[in-house]
Write an enzyme that holds these catalytic residues in place. Structure first.
Site, PDB file in Angstrom:
ATOM      1  CD  GLU A 171      -2.258   2.074  -3.490  1.00 50.89           C
ATOM      2  OE1 GLU A 171      -3.392   2.349  -3.908  1.00 50.89           O
ATOM      3  OE2 GLU A 171      -1.887   2.355  -2.332  1.00 50.89           O
ATOM      4  CG  ASP A 202      -1.894   1.074   1.289  1.00 45.66           C
ATOM      5  OD1 ASP A 202      -2.722   1.135   0.371  1.00 45.66           O
ATOM      6  OD2 ASP A 202      -1.853   1.897   2.233  1.00 45.66           O
TER       7      ASP A 202
END
Ligand code: CA
Length: 646
Positions: free
Chosen positions: A357, A328
């Site tokens: 990400e 994340d």
């Protein structure tokens, strides 16, 4: 009052401890306790009979050893009891379960003393991770544990729990496969689970009162209790292992979404209550910086923070046999830490999938050149980034409901889609100045790019299509959805699909459902029969990808050599061919056409004798039809694939 400003502190001089024995380790003879707390003047351990309330039954002081480590050996068998750690660094900080805790009681406030051997389900010693030849062979399926089974229509008994994944032959109300049978039928290779480490928002005493995705880490090294049948014992560990075992048994790998970029609490976090300030980056004024948008960001570059993240990943990979990790806000982590993660995990077991990400949510005091953002993916070893360029090219801007992309009616957008077709690698036939988001290729190799069109964030694909095309008929929306999947599943790179989107999952237009209730978030299994055509088409696309290596080329050089974009330009139509890529069917040419127009388009072919492999809802490797003409009509809003043996 203590200060929470750290501008007077040079964290780099804190001693490093390289041992792998931090935390509390159980044996029937004694407890071994080691806590890294270099600023502490005292460290104490309290033992309790229960996970909450009551007075401590033991109260012990740890001794300072070398490298900032405090330690204690406590003779006796303490299994089944709970403990806390408390640090005094000039004043007493809060009691915590310690940052290494691998088992905790309800709501993760006290750690549980346990024997790890006893958490292994039957047959665990035979459980094997899923190993792929290349990351581009994966088909990722992003799923939230609770969403999977929570709906009354799920047919599963253990609603909202890890154990739902162990239920076989469950059905939707219409008698179609649900649960793990559905995943098998769909043909995905990996389930990517939204956070399953212990997070804090959902009260484990009353899990139904609140919902959360789980991006609010509390204890990094133990599974979430609200997904267990009993959150106050080791069920969360055993049952998560059973989930992994059950998926592995049908050949599906498990990827864990990890959130080492921030903690749910800041000042009160267990990391901060152990070594104040150390695990977080600070702004120039000494306050916590906030690249996560959640109040803090982890200083992954600091030696013991880096070690903490690596140790945690190694624990999950080895103890739970996990097959991959999704980071994340990976753009918060420094490049060096990400490369160290790859190296250390490779030593443990090669082939663990790593992707994340490639961005942060807000400003970070660490220069972007040193962080694992998308444009630095070339500096990362064996780690992929999400291709948000492809996501927006296909369906329009992720945040603006009305904005359109290729499948929902925007023309002059084909270059951006081509960008994704080649997995964000450089291709000489792409006009990069027309690609609005990234003006240059950011991947060097296709395994560095995760192609997707939607995920848990923002609108579901179907909701986005509906809102951007309010006048579209249901039939048109289905076709757009199929065309979007056709692009994702035939493109180079690693494809990723959001759970339930294979039957047009909706969140009633909710764009950020991180704490919305189950009615919004749960997968509505009745949609499977309502949108059976979309499901069937997605299933066939996955089978096509699995069977045809040309959609999973190993290198960017191969892509540039074999993949040729059509020279003829027609707005809303994208065509390319794959030439001479080795395949068992004897195909010399694979011609793909994506018609995003509302009407059929005619494509001129240089020769006849083509076999039609995909047209409208049909996909048949043996061929649906034989073409005797030099032109072909491609139906509206659809993909067509033609192949030729000479
Ligand atoms: Ca929890």
């Amino acid at each position: 009052m203590r200060s929470w400003q750290f501008n007077h502190i040079d964290f780099s001089i804190y001693p490093y401890y390289g041992g792998d024995d931090l935390g509390v380790h159980y044996s029937p003879e004694a407890l071994q306790i080691k806590v890294w707390a270099p600023t502490a003047r005292q460290v104490e351990l309290k033992i309790y009979a229960r996970s909450a309330g009551g007075r401590a039954i033991r109260h012990e002081q740890l001794e300072l050893a070398a490298n900032g480590v405090w330690e204690l050996r406590l003779e006796g068998d303490f299994k089944g009891l709970f403990y806390t750690i408390r640090v005094n660094d000039g004043e007493w900080l809060a009691e915590t379960p310690g940052i290494e805790a691998r088992a905790v009681g309800i709501n993760g406030k006290r750690a549980l003393i346990f024997d790890p051997q006893e958490t292994n389900p039957e047959g665990w010693e035979n459980d094997q991770p899923i190993v792929l030849d290349s990351p581009v062979d994966a088909v990722l399926y992003e799923l939230h544990v609770r969403d999977f089974s929570k709906s009354p229509a799920s047919g599963m008994e253990h609603k909202g729990q890890f154990l739902a994944f162990t239920e076989q032959e469950t059905q939707t109300p219409d008698g179609l496969a649900s649960g793990i049978g559905h995943l098998k039928e769909l043909g995905i290779t990996h389930v990517h689970l939204l956070p399953v480490f212990d997070f804090f928002t959902v009260d484990e005493n009353h899990p139904d009162e609140k919902y959360n995705w789980g991006y609010d880490p509390l204890n990094y090294n133990t599974p979430e209790g609200s997904y267990a049948s009993n959150p106050d014992d080791t069920s969360r560990i055993t049952e998560f292992k059973r989930l992994v075992q059950s998926l592995h048994a049908v050949g599906i790998g498990v990827v864990m979404d990890v959130v080492y970029n921030h903690t749910g609490y800041t000042r009160r976090s267990y990391l901060n209550q152990t070594v104040p300030g150390y695990y977080y980056r600070q702004n120039r004024n000494g306050n916590f910086s906030n690249a996560s948008g959640c109040g803090n960001e982890i200083a992954s570059e600091r030696a013991m923070a880096r070690k903490y993240i690596i140790d945690s990943l190694k624990y999950w990979a080895s103890e739970f046999h996990l097959d991959g990790f999704r980071f994340d806000l990976m753009g918060i982590h420094d490049v060096e830490t990400m490369n160290a993660i790859r190296q250390e995990l490779d030593q443990l077991r090669p082939g663990i999938l790593l992707y994340g990400e490639g961005w942060a949510a807000d400003y970070s005091p660490m220069d972007e050149n040193y962080r694992a953002v998308k444009r630095n993916v070339k500096k990362l070893k064996g780690i992929a980034c999400f291709n948000d360029d492809m996501r927006d090219a296909i369906k329009g801007n992720n945040f603006e409901a009305k904005n359109r992309g290729f499948v929902n009616g925007r023309t002059l957008n084909e270059e951006a889609v081509k960008f994704g077709v080649v997995a964000a690698c450089y291709h000489p036939k792409i006009v990069y100045s027309y690609v609005e988001s990234s003006r240059e290729a950011w991947a060097k190799e296709p395994w560095q790019c995760v192609n997707y069109v939607s995920c848990h964030d923002n609108f579901t694909l179907f909701d986005k299509l509906k809102q951007s095309c309010p006048k579209a008929t249901d039939d048109q929306l289905r076709k757009m959805q199929k065309l979007a999947f056709a692009l994702i599943l035939t493109s180079q790179g690693i494809p990723f699909i959001h759970a339930g989107s294979e039957f047009c999952r909706s969140k009633n237009g909710e764009h950020n459902s991180y704490k919305s209730d189950d009615r919004i978030n749960q997968i509505d299994w009745t949609l499977k029969s309502g949108y059976q055509d979309v499901f069937e088409y997605t299933r066939k696309l996955i089978a096509l990808r699995t069977n045809v290596g040309a959609f999973r080329m190993r290198s960017a050089d191969d892509i540039r050599k074999h993949l040729h974009f059509s020279k003829n330009y027609e707005p809303g139509v994208l065509a390319y061919s794959i030439l001479d890529y080795p395949n068992p069917f004897g195909w010399k040419t694979i011609q793909l056409v994506f018609n995003a127009r509302q009407e059929a388009t005619t494509m001129q072919l240089d020769e006849h004798n083509w076999q039609v492999v995909a047209r409208d809802d049909e996909i048949e490797l043996e061929g649906i039809d034989c073409l005797l003409d030099k032109q072909v009509s491609v139906p509206p809003l659809s993909m067509m694939i033609l192949v030729k043996n000479d």
